[in-house]
Motif scaffolding. Sequence first.
Motif, mmCIF file in Angstrom:
data_model
loop_
_atom_site.group_PDB
_atom_site.id
_atom_site.type_symbol
_atom_site.label_atom_id
_atom_site.label_comp_id
_atom_site.label_asym_id
_atom_site.label_seq_id
_atom_site.Cartn_x
_atom_site.Cartn_y
_atom_site.Cartn_z
ATOM 1 N N THR A 101 0.838 -1.198 0.000
ATOM 2 C CA THR A 101 0.000 0.000 0.000
ATOM 3 C C THR A 101 0.872 1.247 0.000
ATOM 4 O OG1 THR A 101 -0.135 0.087 2.418
ATOM 5 C CG2 THR A 101 -1.898 -1.099 1.274
ATOM 6 N N ILE A 102 0.287 2.324 -0.492
ATOM 7 C CA ILE A 102 0.825 3.681 -0.376
ATOM 8 C C ILE A 102 -0.309 4.537 0.157
ATOM 9 C CG2 ILE A 102 1.684 5.713 -1.635
ATOM 10 C CD1 ILE A 102 2.774 3.689 -3.753
ATOM 11 N N MET A 103 -0.031 5.417 1.103
ATOM 12 C CA MET A 103 -1.059 6.333 1.585
ATOM 13 C C MET A 103 -0.779 7.729 1.059
ATOM 14 S SD MET A 103 -2.468 7.232 5.434
ATOM 15 C CE MET A 103 -1.113 8.310 5.954
ATOM 16 N N GLY A 104 -1.696 8.229 0.233
ATOM 17 C CA GLY A 104 -1.619 9.606 -0.207
ATOM 18 C C GLY A 104 -2.450 10.481 0.714
ATOM 19 N N ILE A 135 -0.394 9.481 13.398
ATOM 20 C CA ILE A 135 -0.516 8.226 12.641
ATOM 21 C C ILE A 135 0.815 7.492 12.593
ATOM 22 C CG2 ILE A 135 -0.852 7.313 10.299
ATOM 23 C CD1 ILE A 135 -3.052 9.488 9.991
ATOM 24 N N LYS A 136 1.896 8.207 12.350
ATOM 25 C CA LYS A 136 3.205 7.547 12.281
ATOM 26 C C LYS A 136 3.613 6.979 13.637
ATOM 27 C CE LYS A 136 5.217 11.018 10.056
ATOM 28 N NZ LYS A 136 6.240 11.809 9.331
ATOM 29 N N GLN A 137 3.251 7.662 14.719
ATOM 30 C CA GLN A 137 3.504 7.097 16.045
ATOM 31 C C GLN A 137 2.695 5.815 16.247
ATOM 32 O OE1 GLN A 137 3.378 9.691 19.475
ATOM 33 N NE2 GLN A 137 4.259 11.415 18.334
ATOM 34 N N LEU A 138 1.430 5.843 15.848
ATOM 35 C CA LEU A 138 0.579 4.659 16.008
ATOM 36 C C LEU A 138 1.110 3.482 15.193
ATOM 37 C CD1 LEU A 138 -2.865 6.487 15.774
ATOM 38 C CD2 LEU A 138 -2.008 5.275 17.790
ATOM 39 N N TRP A 139 1.738 3.768 14.076
ATOM 40 C CA TRP A 139 2.253 2.711 13.216
ATOM 41 C C TRP A 139 3.602 2.157 13.673
ATOM 42 C CZ3 TRP A 139 1.218 5.232 7.771
ATOM 43 C CH2 TRP A 139 -0.100 4.958 7.383
ATOM 44 N N PRO A 169 4.589 3.736 2.639
ATOM 45 C CA PRO A 169 5.027 5.032 2.098
ATOM 46 C C PRO A 169 3.905 6.055 2.167
ATOM 47 C CG PRO A 169 5.630 3.228 0.624
ATOM 48 C CD PRO A 169 4.736 2.644 1.660
ATOM 49 N N ILE A 170 4.262 7.297 2.424
ATOM 50 C CA ILE A 170 3.318 8.402 2.473
ATOM 51 C C ILE A 170 3.668 9.391 1.367
ATOM 52 C CG2 ILE A 170 2.423 10.326 3.853
ATOM 53 C CD1 ILE A 170 3.191 8.680 6.359
ATOM 54 N N TRP A 171 2.696 9.685 0.529
ATOM 55 C CA TRP A 171 2.860 10.693 -0.507
ATOM 56 C C TRP A 171 1.935 11.859 -0.192
ATOM 57 C CZ3 TRP A 171 2.475 7.480 -5.717
ATOM 58 C CH2 TRP A 171 3.574 6.604 -5.793
ATOM 59 N N MET A 172 2.288 13.062 -0.627
ATOM 60 C CA MET A 172 1.515 14.251 -0.278
ATOM 61 C C MET A 172 1.083 14.996 -1.540
ATOM 62 S SD MET A 172 2.513 17.353 2.375
ATOM 63 C CE MET A 172 2.254 16.310 3.819
ATOM 64 N N TYR A 188 8.274 14.312 1.737
ATOM 65 C CA TYR A 188 7.320 13.399 1.114
ATOM 66 C C TYR A 188 7.362 13.517 -0.407
ATOM 67 C CZ TYR A 188 5.212 13.036 5.761
ATOM 68 O OH TYR A 188 5.004 12.824 7.097
ATOM 69 N N PRO A 189 7.215 12.396 -1.114
ATOM 70 C CA PRO A 189 6.986 12.498 -2.557
ATOM 71 C C PRO A 189 5.742 13.327 -2.822
ATOM 72 C CG PRO A 189 7.540 10.240 -1.959
ATOM 73 C CD PRO A 189 7.333 10.982 -0.667
#
Length: 340
Positions: A101-104, A135-139, A169-172, A188-189
């Motif tokens: 997965t990728i999260m945009g 979210i990044k802390q939760l992950w 990965p996180i894209w913005m 971020y990409p």
Amino acid sequence: MKFGIFLLNQWPLGEDMATKISEAVEQVRAAKEAGFDILATGQHYLSYPYQLPASIPFLSRLAAEAEGMVIAPLVLLLPLLRPVDVAESMATLDAITGGRTIMGVGLGYREEENAAFDSPVKERLPRLLESLELIKQLWTQKEVEFKGEYYTLPRVKLSTQPLQKPHPPIWMAANADSAVKRAARQGYPWIINPHVTVATTARQIKLYRQEQKEAGIGPVKEMPMIREAFVSNEPSSAYEKARPYLEPKYEAYAAWGQGDVLPGEETFKLPFEDLARDRFLIGSPDDIINEVERYERDLGITHMFFRIQWPGMPHEEAMREFRLFRDHIIPHFKLRDSRS
């Protein structure tokens, strides 16, 4: 070059959603057969005059047909959403896909959506950044306690986390120059939207890379771009065939206020031929190949996402386009890259 399909999830009122989802399932199978690497779709709420399925459940259903493909919500409107729900929903999707997965993420721009979620427009940016932090802390942590300006979490032990480590990965997404710079500073990409000309995109890519350099951030490897595309073996009539679907779509975008957040002098208030020029990919398979190679060469694009169907366009027309991607466009790049 990686190829993504940005699947239609905007259907005219009156069309049966169950039928449209069944058609989407068939299209995902066709995309996989054609050699697409990534499956993506967007998110909006209260989207009159269209009906939209909720993005995470929709993508979860489609993932069953997309084994081996990366699944990417592009984008989640983070200021409207609760970070814990996003973190656990994306972790679940990551498990469903086997860690593909990728999260945009993006700010959004529609006042109706912000009002419906009690998230004032002026708070969009700090909410997005704070939500990403949580979210990044939760992950990545086994235990989290968080007290921010907008979100608070007592000390909790965590169990629902993504397969990918440290996280997907996180894209913005970004439209305005300031937002492009922000994505660069955050590392971020940047998801390049389909709404602006290549000339504006080239200028903004320079801003993005310069901002990265000034922030001391190494070059981001991924440079994803979304483009509207209509591919036909009859290129002389391609514009007129695409127009009945693309033109009203951009009229709806203008009514939503999307045109108000475009960078520089960009506008949707143009005749269709001018709007399409240097924005949309419309033509033969060779035309599409040449344009994608131009983006790759001149802009450094690494991930190319195509939106090949728009509200009201028959399912059969999209399936015809998938065959052209399968038989001509994607094999050209796969063969080329295998030789390099």
